[in-house]
Scaffold this motif. Sequence first.
Motif, PDB file in Angstrom:
ATOM      1  N   PRO A  12     -22.502  31.036  34.470  1.00 38.93           N
ATOM      2  CA  PRO A  12     -23.119  30.069  33.554  1.00 38.93           C
ATOM      3  C   PRO A  12     -24.265  29.358  34.268  1.00 38.93           C
ATOM      4  N   PRO A  13     -25.227  28.807  33.535  1.00 39.31           N
ATOM      5  CA  PRO A  13     -26.300  28.044  34.183  1.00 39.31           C
ATOM      6  C   PRO A  13     -25.726  26.972  35.106  1.00 39.31           C
ATOM      7  N   PRO A  14     -26.373  26.698  36.233  1.00 41.96           N
ATOM      8  CA  PRO A  14     -25.835  25.729  37.206  1.00 41.96           C
ATOM      9  C   PRO A  14     -25.537  24.369  36.574  1.00 41.96           C
ATOM     10  N   ALA A  15     -24.422  23.796  36.980  1.00 39.60           N
ATOM     11  CA  ALA A  15     -24.019  22.446  36.584  1.00 39.60           C
ATOM     12  C   ALA A  15     -23.783  22.286  35.083  1.00 39.60           C
ATOM     13  N   THR A  16     -23.455  23.384  34.395  1.00 43.49           N
ATOM     14  CA  THR A  16     -23.166  23.282  32.960  1.00 43.49           C
ATOM     15  C   THR A  16     -21.674  23.337  32.658  1.00 43.49           C
ATOM     16  N   SER A  21     -10.117  23.888  34.142  1.00 46.99           N
ATOM     17  CA  SER A  21      -8.927  24.735  34.100  1.00 46.99           C
ATOM     18  C   SER A  21      -8.295  24.673  32.719  1.00 46.99           C
ATOM     19  N   LEU A  22      -7.579  25.738  32.394  1.00 44.48           N
ATOM     20  CA  LEU A  22      -6.909  25.856  31.107  1.00 44.48           C
ATOM     21  C   LEU A  22      -5.501  26.383  31.370  1.00 44.48           C
ATOM     22  N   PRO A  23      -4.486  25.521  31.341  1.00 42.37           N
ATOM     23  CA  PRO A  23      -3.127  25.992  31.629  1.00 42.37           C
ATOM     24  C   PRO A  23      -2.629  26.952  30.556  1.00 42.37           C
ATOM     25  N   LEU A  24      -1.927  27.978  30.985  1.00 36.33           N
ATOM     26  CA  LEU A  24      -1.348  28.917  30.029  1.00 36.33           C
ATOM     27  C   LEU A  24      -0.118  28.286  29.382  1.00 36.33           C
ATOM     28  N   THR A  25       0.183  28.734  28.182  1.00 37.10           N
ATOM     29  CA  THR A  25       1.393  28.310  27.486  1.00 37.10           C
ATOM     30  C   THR A  25       2.334  29.500  27.359  1.00 37.10           C
ATOM     31  N   PHE A  26       3.502  29.269  26.793  1.00 40.42           N
ATOM     32  CA  PHE A  26       4.458  30.360  26.626  1.00 40.42           C
ATOM     33  C   PHE A  26       3.882  31.470  25.751  1.00 40.42           C
ATOM     34  N   LEU A  27       2.940  31.123  24.856  1.00 39.11           N
ATOM     35  CA  LEU A  27       2.309  32.141  24.015  1.00 39.11           C
ATOM     36  C   LEU A  27       1.452  33.094  24.847  1.00 39.11           C
ATOM     37  N   PRO A  73     -13.822  30.330  30.222  1.00 38.05           N
ATOM     38  CA  PRO A  73     -12.719  31.148  30.743  1.00 38.05           C
ATOM     39  C   PRO A  73     -13.131  32.590  31.051  1.00 38.05           C
ATOM     40  N   PHE A  74     -14.128  33.117  30.350  1.00 42.12           N
ATOM     41  CA  PHE A  74     -14.559  34.492  30.586  1.00 42.12           C
ATOM     42  C   PHE A  74     -15.160  34.655  31.982  1.00 42.12           C
ATOM     43  N   ALA A  75     -15.713  33.585  32.536  1.00 38.82           N
ATOM     44  CA  ALA A  75     -16.292  33.644  33.880  1.00 38.82           C
ATOM     45  C   ALA A  75     -15.284  33.235  34.944  1.00 38.82           C
ATOM     46  N   GLY A  76     -14.116  32.752  34.541  1.00 39.12           N
ATOM     47  CA  GLY A  76     -13.139  32.256  35.489  1.00 39.12           C
ATOM     48  C   GLY A  76     -12.172  33.325  35.945  1.00 39.12           C
ATOM     49  N   GLU A  99     -17.194  26.076  39.936  1.00 39.71           N
ATOM     50  CA  GLU A  99     -18.653  26.207  39.945  1.00 39.71           C
ATOM     51  C   GLU A  99     -19.077  27.402  40.794  1.00 39.71           C
ATOM     52  N   GLY A 100     -19.852  28.292  40.193  1.00 39.97           N
ATOM     53  CA  GLY A 100     -20.281  29.501  40.883  1.00 39.97           C
ATOM     54  C   GLY A 100     -19.514  30.744  40.484  1.00 39.97           C
ATOM     55  N   ASP A 101     -18.394  30.593  39.750  1.00 38.33           N
ATOM     56  CA  ASP A 101     -17.658  31.764  39.273  1.00 38.33           C
ATOM     57  C   ASP A 101     -18.550  32.602  38.359  1.00 38.33           C
ATOM     58  N   SER A 102     -18.225  33.890  38.251  1.00 38.67           N
ATOM     59  CA  SER A 102     -19.148  34.788  37.560  1.00 38.67           C
ATOM     60  C   SER A 102     -18.418  35.979  36.952  1.00 38.67           C
ATOM     61  N   VAL A 103     -19.170  36.717  36.137  1.00 28.92           N
ATOM     62  CA  VAL A 103     -18.697  37.950  35.513  1.00 28.92           C
ATOM     63  C   VAL A 103     -19.444  39.118  36.139  1.00 28.92           C
ATOM     64  N   MET A 104     -18.713  40.180  36.488  1.00 30.43           N
ATOM     65  CA  MET A 104     -19.364  41.383  36.988  1.00 30.43           C
ATOM     66  C   MET A 104     -20.016  42.125  35.811  1.00 30.43           C
ATOM     67  N   LEU A 105     -21.318  42.376  35.921  1.00 28.08           N
ATOM     68  CA  LEU A 105     -22.073  43.080  34.894  1.00 28.08           C
ATOM     69  C   LEU A 105     -22.692  44.316  35.529  1.00 28.08           C
ATOM     70  N   THR A 106     -22.368  45.478  34.992  1.00 27.37           N
ATOM     71  CA  THR A 106     -22.849  46.751  35.519  1.00 27.37           C
ATOM     72  C   THR A 106     -23.770  47.425  34.518  1.00 27.37           C
ATOM     73  N   PHE A 107     -24.885  47.932  35.005  1.00 26.75           N
ATOM     74  CA  PHE A 107     -25.794  48.740  34.185  1.00 26.75           C
ATOM     75  C   PHE A 107     -25.780  50.169  34.735  1.00 26.75           C
ATOM     76  N   ALA A 108     -25.633  51.133  33.840  1.00 27.91           N
ATOM     77  CA  ALA A 108     -25.506  52.523  34.264  1.00 27.91           C
ATOM     78  C   ALA A 108     -26.252  53.442  33.314  1.00 27.91           C
ATOM     79  N   GLU A 109     -26.444  54.667  33.761  1.00 24.31           N
ATOM     80  CA  GLU A 109     -27.089  55.714  32.955  1.00 24.31           C
ATOM     81  C   GLU A 109     -26.127  56.887  32.887  1.00 24.31           C
ATOM     82  N   SER A 110     -25.976  57.453  31.699  1.00 28.79           N
ATOM     83  CA  SER A 110     -25.002  58.533  31.517  1.00 28.79           C
ATOM     84  C   SER A 110     -25.676  59.799  31.003  1.00 28.79           C
TER      85      SER A 110
END
Length: 296
Positions: A12-16, A21-27, A73-76, A99-110
Amino acid sequence: MLNVLEKCRISPPPATVGDRSLPLTFLDAVWLLFFPVHQVFFYDFPHPTSYFLETIVPKLKHSLSITLQHFFPFAGNLVVYPNQKHLSNAKRPEIRHVEGDSVMLTFAESSLDFDDLTGNHVRESHKFYPLIPGLGQPSKVSNYVTIPLFTVQVTIFPNKGIAMGLTNHHCLCDATTRFNFLNAWTSIAKHGTDELFVASGSLPFYERVIKYPESLDEIYFNQPGIEIIDEGYKLPQLVSDTDKARATLVLTQAHISWLKKWLLTQLPILEYVSSFSVACAYVWSCIAKSRARIGG
């Protein structure tokens, strides 16, 4: 079949977002040991790889970063505290963003056949697997284990199309949340900003407002198997050597109309039958007949 063009991590953009944290529930506990969720979307894109790299890749990176600002949560990571016997004396698993967590994004050619993959005929399931990104494996940090939650792979078939593969941990989100995430990403990629998405009133809501007995958490988080989640735990992976096949079956409007008429002759007291209900009922009946025939 697959040439990786670039691997990058999108935050995410810095400092946004900051530390949240988001605690999980029994669901959520039910899904801790389930297989990751995989999706592949295909788009026509009759352009060369050079055009893809120059125009599409920068837009996807920028728009994904802004989208993650709203869907942190998608970046966590999923945080689990191993070797704790009872929830009453333990720390509950949670989705944590630092802060600083990220998602791995891959670009490929098939070099795979785009028309074959997007057709309605039967083809081997493992042909799709190169288009689906791996989620990664757990890692030990201090007294807890972190598990990746989300990853993306965008694959170009030169002068034919694009495939977008998504993988997420099963406890990250349900289908509705995933759909809302993709809607937000699409809107931001199209318009370049999140103004329309924010104005639409579709921002996710993360507060835990439903009250329930705490004993439910203790029951579900102490279910057999959860204790194996530690730094040595391996997330289930797609197996490339499989005899499974995949096909698309198309129900046309004419088919749906015929099914509705047939049903109303059997149950004339029904006032209304939706196309969705008829289609689902037909598919379920076909599955039941198939299982009965093969003895499954």
